[in-house]
Motif scaffolding. Structure first.
Motif, PDB file in Angstrom:
ATOM      1  N   TYR A   6       0.874  -1.182   0.000  1.00  0.00           N
ATOM      2  CA  TYR A   6       0.000   0.000   0.000  1.00  0.00           C
ATOM      3  C   TYR A   6       0.901   1.219   0.000  1.00  0.00           C
ATOM      4  N   MET A   7       0.726   2.072  -0.989  1.00  0.00           N
ATOM      5  CA  MET A   7       1.499   3.308  -1.072  1.00  0.00           C
ATOM      6  C   MET A   7       0.573   4.504  -1.224  1.00  0.00           C
ATOM      7  N   LYS A   8       1.034   5.635  -0.781  1.00  0.00           N
ATOM      8  CA  LYS A   8       0.267   6.883  -0.860  1.00  0.00           C
ATOM      9  C   LYS A   8       1.185   7.936  -1.471  1.00  0.00           C
ATOM     10  N   ALA A   9       0.755   8.501  -2.603  1.00  0.00           N
ATOM     11  CA  ALA A   9       1.614   9.450  -3.321  1.00  0.00           C
ATOM     12  C   ALA A   9       0.760  10.355  -4.209  1.00  0.00           C
ATOM     13  N   ASP A  10       1.414  11.293  -4.865  1.00  0.00           N
ATOM     14  CA  ASP A  10       0.712  12.189  -5.790  1.00  0.00           C
ATOM     15  C   ASP A  10       0.796  11.671  -7.230  1.00  0.00           C
ATOM     16  N   TYR A  11       0.909  10.351  -7.371  1.00  0.00           N
ATOM     17  CA  TYR A  11       0.881   9.689  -8.679  1.00  0.00           C
ATOM     18  C   TYR A  11       0.389   8.252  -8.481  1.00  0.00           C
ATOM     19  N   GLU A  12      -0.045   7.644  -9.567  1.00  0.00           N
ATOM     20  CA  GLU A  12      -0.565   6.282  -9.530  1.00  0.00           C
ATOM     21  C   GLU A  12       0.590   5.284  -9.344  1.00  0.00           C
ATOM     22  N   PRO A  13       0.308   4.130  -8.708  1.00  0.00           N
ATOM     23  CA  PRO A  13       1.396   3.195  -8.377  1.00  0.00           C
ATOM     24  C   PRO A  13       2.118   2.591  -9.570  1.00  0.00           C
ATOM     25  N   TRP A  14       1.488   2.494 -10.726  1.00  0.00           N
ATOM     26  CA  TRP A  14       2.141   1.856 -11.875  1.00  0.00           C
ATOM     27  C   TRP A  14       3.260   2.700 -12.454  1.00  0.00           C
ATOM     28  N   TRP A  15       3.359   3.968 -12.072  1.00  0.00           N
ATOM     29  CA  TRP A  15       4.449   4.789 -12.594  1.00  0.00           C
ATOM     30  C   TRP A  15       5.775   4.421 -11.946  1.00  0.00           C
ATOM     31  N   ALA A  16       5.772   4.000 -10.691  1.00  0.00           N
ATOM     32  CA  ALA A  16       6.982   3.557  -9.979  1.00  0.00           C
ATOM     33  C   ALA A  16       8.173   4.483 -10.251  1.00  0.00           C
ATOM     34  N   PHE A  17       7.946   5.774 -10.033  1.00  0.00           N
ATOM     35  CA  PHE A  17       9.024   6.746 -10.205  1.00  0.00           C
ATOM     36  C   PHE A  17      10.169   6.444  -9.242  1.00  0.00           C
ATOM     37  N   GLU A  18      11.342   6.945  -9.562  1.00  0.00           N
ATOM     38  CA  GLU A  18      12.494   6.752  -8.698  1.00  0.00           C
ATOM     39  C   GLU A  18      12.144   7.195  -7.277  1.00  0.00           C
ATOM     40  N   GLY A  19      12.479   6.352  -6.318  1.00  0.00           N
ATOM     41  CA  GLY A  19      12.189   6.666  -4.925  1.00  0.00           C
ATOM     42  C   GLY A  19      10.764   6.350  -4.496  1.00  0.00           C
ATOM     43  N   TRP A  20       9.995   5.641  -5.349  1.00  0.00           N
ATOM     44  CA  TRP A  20       8.601   5.356  -5.024  1.00  0.00           C
ATOM     45  C   TRP A  20       8.472   4.571  -3.719  1.00  0.00           C
ATOM     46  N   GLU A  21       9.510   3.808  -3.380  1.00  0.00           N
ATOM     47  CA  GLU A  21       9.479   3.005  -2.152  1.00  0.00           C
ATOM     48  C   GLU A  21       9.328   3.873  -0.907  1.00  0.00           C
ATOM     49  N   ASP A  22       9.739   5.128  -0.983  1.00  0.00           N
ATOM     50  CA  ASP A  22       9.603   6.041   0.156  1.00  0.00           C
ATOM     51  C   ASP A  22       8.136   6.324   0.482  1.00  0.00           C
ATOM     52  N   ASN A  23       7.258   6.047  -0.462  1.00  0.00           N
ATOM     53  CA  ASN A  23       5.823   6.302  -0.263  1.00  0.00           C
ATOM     54  C   ASN A  23       5.056   5.084   0.243  1.00  0.00           C
ATOM     55  N   ILE A  24       5.752   3.989   0.519  1.00  0.00           N
ATOM     56  CA  ILE A  24       5.097   2.787   1.027  1.00  0.00           C
ATOM     57  C   ILE A  24       4.591   3.048   2.441  1.00  0.00           C
ATOM     58  N   GLN A  25       3.321   2.749   2.652  1.00  0.00           N
ATOM     59  CA  GLN A  25       2.688   2.901   3.960  1.00  0.00           C
ATOM     60  C   GLN A  25       2.655   1.568   4.708  1.00  0.00           C
ATOM     61  N   GLU A  26       2.353   0.481   3.976  1.00  0.00           N
ATOM     62  CA  GLU A  26       2.269  -0.851   4.561  1.00  0.00           C
ATOM     63  C   GLU A  26       2.684  -1.890   3.533  1.00  0.00           C
ATOM     64  N   LYS A  27       3.184  -3.015   4.050  1.00  0.00           N
ATOM     65  CA  LYS A  27       3.590  -4.119   3.187  1.00  0.00           C
ATOM     66  C   LYS A  27       3.181  -5.420   3.875  1.00  0.00           C
ATOM     67  N   TYR A  28       2.611  -6.338   3.102  1.00  0.00           N
ATOM     68  CA  TYR A  28       2.178  -7.632   3.628  1.00  0.00           C
ATOM     69  C   TYR A  28       2.798  -8.730   2.778  1.00  0.00           C
ATOM     70  N   MET A  29       3.295  -9.773   3.432  1.00  0.00           N
ATOM     71  CA  MET A  29       3.905 -10.902   2.736  1.00  0.00           C
ATOM     72  C   MET A  29       3.113 -12.167   3.056  1.00  0.00           C
ATOM     73  N   PHE A  30       2.956 -13.040   2.041  1.00  0.00           N
ATOM     74  CA  PHE A  30       2.224 -14.296   2.202  1.00  0.00           C
ATOM     75  C   PHE A  30       2.962 -15.416   1.490  1.00  0.00           C
ATOM     76  N   VAL A  31       2.955 -16.586   2.093  1.00  0.00           N
ATOM     77  CA  VAL A  31       3.538 -17.766   1.464  1.00  0.00           C
ATOM     78  C   VAL A  31       2.482 -18.419   0.570  1.00  0.00           C
ATOM     79  N   GLN A  32       1.267 -18.479   1.057  1.00  0.00           N
ATOM     80  CA  GLN A  32       0.161 -19.107   0.337  1.00  0.00           C
ATOM     81  C   GLN A  32      -0.573 -18.077  -0.535  1.00  0.00           C
ATOM     82  N   GLU A  33      -0.763 -18.394  -1.794  1.00  0.00           N
ATOM     83  CA  GLU A  33      -1.471 -17.491  -2.704  1.00  0.00           C
ATOM     84  C   GLU A  33      -2.894 -17.219  -2.209  1.00  0.00           C
ATOM     85  N   LYS A  34      -3.571 -18.251  -1.740  1.00  0.00           N
ATOM     86  CA  LYS A  34      -4.954 -18.089  -1.281  1.00  0.00           C
ATOM     87  C   LYS A  34      -5.051 -17.058  -0.158  1.00  0.00           C
TER      88      LYS A  34
END
Length: 91
Positions: A6-34
């Motif tokens: 989950y990211m919050k920025a003044d652009y859409e996530p698919w642009w992935a501008f340099e430094g976009w990682e600085d806008n990450i608010q939360e990250k979730y990891m899963f082993v199981q796809e379901k």
């Protein structure tokens, strides 16, 4: 592995501008796809209730926004839209 970002920025996530990682608010990891897809659907449902506008791209990017949520850009001297982006990654 499956990842939801989950990211919050003044652009859409698919642009992935340099430094976009600085806008990450939360990250979730899963082993199981379901598990990952269940959590993704939960997050998308919550964002759909909260924000009136939505766009999806490439079945892995979602963006939500409200026209009322903007920030002022000093260098461009105008208001910019704030976007709440969700990214689904298969790692």
């Amino acid at each position: 592995m499956y990842e939801i970002i989950y990211m919050k920025a003044d652009y859409e996530p698919w642009w992935a501008f340099e430094g976009w990682e600085d806008n990450i608010q939360e990250k979730y990891m899963f082993v199981q796809e379901k598990e990952g897809i269940e959590h993704l659907n939960k997050i998308l449902g919550e964002f759909r209730e909260k924000f009136p506008l939505e766009k999806m791209k490439e079945d892995k990017y979602w963006v939500f926004w409200s026209d009322k949520e903007q920030c002022f850009c000093d260098s461009c001297d105008e208001d910019l839209q704030i976007y709440h982006g969700i990214i689904w990654n298969v790692i």
